[in-house]
Design a protein around this motif. Structure first.
Motif: not given
Length: 234
Positions: A79, A82, A129, A197, A219, A224-225, A227
């Motif tokens: 995880g 993403s 983002y 993000e 993280l 939050k995430s 990519s």
């Protein structure tokens, strides 16, 4: 008449309404050079963006390629990233171009990627983002004279956030997959990323270890995430 940035041959520009009204940048490449880049298209691994067209059925599991299945089965890395999206395959022509850009310092080459990078950003991501380029160590930055990932990220014409720093170690290109994964994390977070993000920008996705090492620290710092958008997919 224009001069191709890569082969330096003259070519006739093909005008369109979009270029006439400055909606897109004029193409800095001749058609011959442009066609040598292999665009990533069709069905993709939903995680890393690998095209499934060249992947045998036994090397995919549902919507994931075998590499991403291994990442997600490892509790240490599960995880973390993403999704990644890349624009071109890292073929022999792309390797030569990246070598000119990244290792020989031909900075102007980055301009040929502006339109495809902006298109990929709008297609797969959005302005929510926090855009962060993968940093170089101070030693590597001094050696090259510029950060190739930051130059690519700047082409997106969005605000860049320098919230990562990197410690100097041996080049990743000299290491195998297992060494990259198990090696000491070279990144540290230096800015505020809580509940954000993050979109990491880099030149090449090979094993995904660099992006995941960076993502793991982000993280841990409260992002939050995470990519990524990369120019090439190895």
């Amino acid at each position: 008449m224009s001069t191709c940035i890569l082969c330096h041959q003259y070519f006739e520009e093909v005008d369109s309404w979009a270029t006439l009204f400055s909606l897109v940048e004029p193409d800095p490449l001749c058609s011959s050079c442009s066609e040598k880049f292999e665009k990533i298209e069709g069905e993709l691994c939903e995680s890393c963006g690998r095209p499934f067209s060249g992947v045998a059925d036994e090397y995919r599991e549902g919507n994931l390629c075998y590499d991403c299945v291994r990442w997600e089965k490892d509790l240490h890395w599960q995880g973390i990233l993403s999704k990644n999206r890349s624009i071109y395959l890292y073929n022999d022509f792309a390797k030569d171009v990246i070598s000119l850009y990244k290792f020989r310092g031909d900075f102007v080459i980055s301009s040929i990627f502006k339109t495809p990078l902006k298109k990929a950003f709008k297609t797969h991501f959005n302005s929510s983002y926090l855009v962060v380029s993968i940093p170089l160590s101070d030693e590597r930055l001094y050696e090259r004279g510029f950060n190739q990932a930051k130059a690519l990220a700047a082409l997106l014409d969005v605000q860049l956030h320098e919230v990562l720093a990197r410690t100097h170690f041996e080049k990743q290109s000299k290491k195998g997959r297992s060494e990259r994964i198990s090696g000491e994390n070279v990144f540290r977070v230096t800015g505020e990323v809580q509940d954000k993000e993050i979109l990491l920008v880099d030149d090449i996705y090979t094993t995904g270890s660099t992006l995941r090492h960076a993502g793991k620290e982000l993280l841990k710092a409260g992002a939050k995430s995470v990519s990524s958008l990369t120019l090439m997919r190895g």
